[in-house]
Design a protein around this motif. Structure first.
Motif, mmCIF file in Angstrom:
data_model
loop_
_atom_site.group_PDB
_atom_site.id
_atom_site.type_symbol
_atom_site.label_atom_id
_atom_site.label_comp_id
_atom_site.label_asym_id
_atom_site.label_seq_id
_atom_site.Cartn_x
_atom_site.Cartn_y
_atom_site.Cartn_z
ATOM 1 N N UNK A 47 -83.238 -75.186 42.113
ATOM 2 C CA UNK A 47 -84.705 -75.253 42.057
ATOM 3 C C UNK A 47 -85.137 -76.677 41.722
ATOM 4 N N UNK A 48 -86.089 -77.235 42.477
ATOM 5 C CA UNK A 48 -86.497 -78.619 42.214
ATOM 6 C C UNK A 48 -87.184 -78.808 40.864
ATOM 7 N N UNK A 49 -87.759 -77.767 40.319
ATOM 8 C CA UNK A 49 -88.398 -77.869 39.009
ATOM 9 C C UNK A 49 -87.331 -77.807 37.924
ATOM 10 N N UNK A 50 -87.609 -78.462 36.806
ATOM 11 C CA UNK A 50 -86.662 -78.477 35.694
ATOM 12 C C UNK A 50 -86.922 -77.373 34.680
ATOM 13 N N UNK A 51 -88.204 -77.030 34.504
ATOM 14 C CA UNK A 51 -88.550 -76.111 33.424
ATOM 15 C C UNK A 51 -89.764 -75.267 33.797
ATOM 16 N N UNK A 52 -89.892 -74.163 33.074
ATOM 17 C CA UNK A 52 -91.056 -73.290 33.217
ATOM 18 C C UNK A 52 -91.805 -73.278 31.889
ATOM 19 N N UNK A 53 -93.096 -73.564 31.946
ATOM 20 C CA UNK A 53 -93.989 -73.487 30.797
ATOM 21 C C UNK A 53 -94.730 -72.160 30.903
ATOM 22 N N UNK A 54 -94.786 -71.422 29.813
ATOM 23 C CA UNK A 54 -95.317 -70.063 29.852
ATOM 24 C C UNK A 54 -96.628 -69.969 29.079
ATOM 25 N N UNK A 55 -97.686 -69.602 29.777
ATOM 26 C CA UNK A 55 -98.957 -69.303 29.123
ATOM 27 C C UNK A 55 -99.092 -67.782 29.183
ATOM 28 N N UNK A 56 -98.855 -67.153 28.033
ATOM 29 C CA UNK A 56 -98.821 -65.689 27.969
ATOM 30 C C UNK A 56 -100.011 -65.178 27.170
ATOM 31 N N UNK A 57 -100.768 -64.287 27.804
ATOM 32 C CA UNK A 57 -101.940 -63.685 27.165
ATOM 33 C C UNK A 57 -101.639 -62.229 26.855
ATOM 34 N N UNK A 58 -101.965 -61.821 25.634
ATOM 35 C CA UNK A 58 -101.800 -60.427 25.222
ATOM 36 C C UNK A 58 -103.135 -59.730 25.477
ATOM 37 N N UNK A 59 -103.094 -58.700 26.324
ATOM 38 C CA UNK A 59 -104.318 -57.964 26.653
ATOM 39 C C UNK A 59 -104.186 -56.511 26.180
ATOM 40 N N UNK A 60 -105.258 -55.904 25.739
ATOM 41 C CA UNK A 60 -106.640 -56.402 25.733
ATOM 42 C C UNK A 60 -106.988 -57.173 24.464
ATOM 43 N N UNK A 61 -105.997 -57.601 23.690
ATOM 44 C CA UNK A 61 -106.235 -58.235 22.387
ATOM 45 C C UNK A 61 -106.843 -59.631 22.491
ATOM 46 N N UNK A 62 -106.855 -60.219 23.680
ATOM 47 C CA UNK A 62 -107.360 -61.568 23.905
ATOM 48 C C UNK A 62 -106.681 -62.579 22.979
ATOM 49 N N UNK A 63 -105.357 -62.494 22.955
ATOM 50 C CA UNK A 63 -104.546 -63.422 22.165
ATOM 51 C C UNK A 63 -103.612 -64.175 23.104
ATOM 52 N N UNK A 64 -103.224 -65.367 22.672
ATOM 53 C CA UNK A 64 -102.195 -66.106 23.399
ATOM 54 C C UNK A 64 -100.993 -66.273 22.485
ATOM 55 N N UNK A 65 -99.837 -66.457 23.093
ATOM 56 C CA UNK A 65 -98.599 -66.602 22.346
ATOM 57 C C UNK A 65 -98.259 -68.086 22.244
ATOM 58 N N UNK A 66 -98.087 -68.544 21.017
ATOM 59 C CA UNK A 66 -97.659 -69.917 20.758
ATOM 60 C C UNK A 66 -96.424 -69.875 19.880
ATOM 61 N N UNK A 67 -95.677 -70.961 19.891
ATOM 62 C CA UNK A 67 -94.479 -71.040 19.064
ATOM 63 C C UNK A 67 -94.503 -72.335 18.250
ATOM 64 N N UNK A 68 -93.722 -72.318 17.166
ATOM 65 C CA UNK A 68 -93.521 -73.518 16.349
ATOM 66 C C UNK A 68 -92.019 -73.709 16.196
ATOM 67 N N UNK A 69 -91.574 -74.928 16.492
ATOM 68 C CA UNK A 69 -90.168 -75.254 16.318
ATOM 69 C C UNK A 69 -90.016 -76.741 16.050
ATOM 70 N N UNK A 70 -88.892 -77.104 15.428
ATOM 71 C CA UNK A 70 -88.615 -78.516 15.167
ATOM 72 C C UNK A 70 -88.137 -79.181 16.447
ATOM 73 N N UNK A 71 -88.714 -80.314 16.767
ATOM 74 C CA UNK A 71 -88.333 -81.089 17.943
ATOM 75 C C UNK A 71 -87.814 -82.442 17.478
ATOM 76 N N UNK A 72 -86.490 -82.670 17.549
ATOM 77 C CA UNK A 72 -85.924 -83.925 17.050
ATOM 78 C C UNK A 72 -86.560 -85.195 17.627
ATOM 79 N N UNK A 73 -86.878 -85.269 18.951
ATOM 80 C CA UNK A 73 -87.484 -86.510 19.432
ATOM 81 C C UNK A 73 -88.822 -86.834 18.766
ATOM 82 N N UNK A 74 -89.596 -85.803 18.415
ATOM 83 C CA UNK A 74 -90.877 -86.015 17.731
ATOM 84 C C UNK A 74 -90.672 -86.145 16.221
ATOM 85 N N UNK A 75 -89.548 -85.634 15.724
ATOM 86 C CA UNK A 75 -89.250 -85.706 14.297
ATOM 87 C C UNK A 75 -90.100 -84.793 13.440
#
Length: 195
Positions: A47-75
């Motif tokens: 596949x020519x693309x390297x990655x998939x970014x996911x925008x996930x909406x929980x319905x009918x709650x009108x919520x989106x899913x986000x994550x928090x993680x440590x990213x070494x390049x950003x420190x």
């Protein structure tokens, strides 16, 4: 004259990344140099693309899913949309379904898959596909966050954020010292502009 790459030389190579020196011809016919980093392709012709970014909406709650993680390049801890690398032979849609489940525990259905996009084209040629997904909130009542199935090297925290409270949530996370993926700030900017 159309600008184009004249040559690409690998400067260094790691397990996941390749650092390159690019020689290119600009629109005036002048040869110039550029430094770049790319992801290693494990299977030529995959596949020519390297990655998939996911925008996930929980319905009918009108919520989106986000994550928090440590990213070494950003420190620092980063607030992000779920995402993942596309495995050889895998479609972006299949990657999104797999990565959403692995990183968050949620199961969802794919609604749309975008064309390739580039998040930092001044530094990398990495292409990312945006996959929008829908999660049936009835399977996860009362703000439930299911058990995730992340890799041993991952330590991902999952959030269900009301769409109407996204700006407030991001401000709180930034006040707590978290970095925020620019794609989330793009969503907020579009909202402020009424787009």
């Amino acid at each position: 004259m159309t600008p184009h790459i004249a040559s690409s030389t690998v400067v260094s190579e790691g397990r996941f990344l390749v650092c390159k020196r690019l020689e290119y011809i600009d629109a005036n016919g002048v040869t110039r140099s550029w430094e770049a980093v790319d992801r290693r392709r494990t299977v030529p012709g995959s596949c020519p693309s390297n990655a998939a970014l996911i925008v996930a909406k929980i319905v009918p709650d009108d919520e989106i899913v986000l994550i928090r993680q440590f990213r070494p390049p950003a420190g620092k801890m980063m607030i992000e949309f779920p995402a993942g690398l596309i495995d050889p032979g895998e479609t972006p849609a299949a990657t999104a379904v797999r990565e959403l489940y692995e990183e968050t525990g949620f199961e969802g259905k794919v609604l749309t898959v975008s064309a390739d996009g580039y998040s930092s084209p001044g530094m990398t040629g990495e292409s990312i596909v945006l996959v929008s997904m829908e999660i049936d909130g009835g399977k996860y009542p009362g703000g439930m966050i299911p058990e995730n199935h992340q890799e041993a090297s991952e330590n991902i925290e999952v959030f269900r954020v009301k769409s109407s409270e996204l700006a407030h949530f991001i401000a709180e996370m930034e006040s707590a010292g978290c970095g925020v993926d620019s794609k989330i700030h793009t969503v907020l900017a579009f909202r402020r502009m009424g787009l």
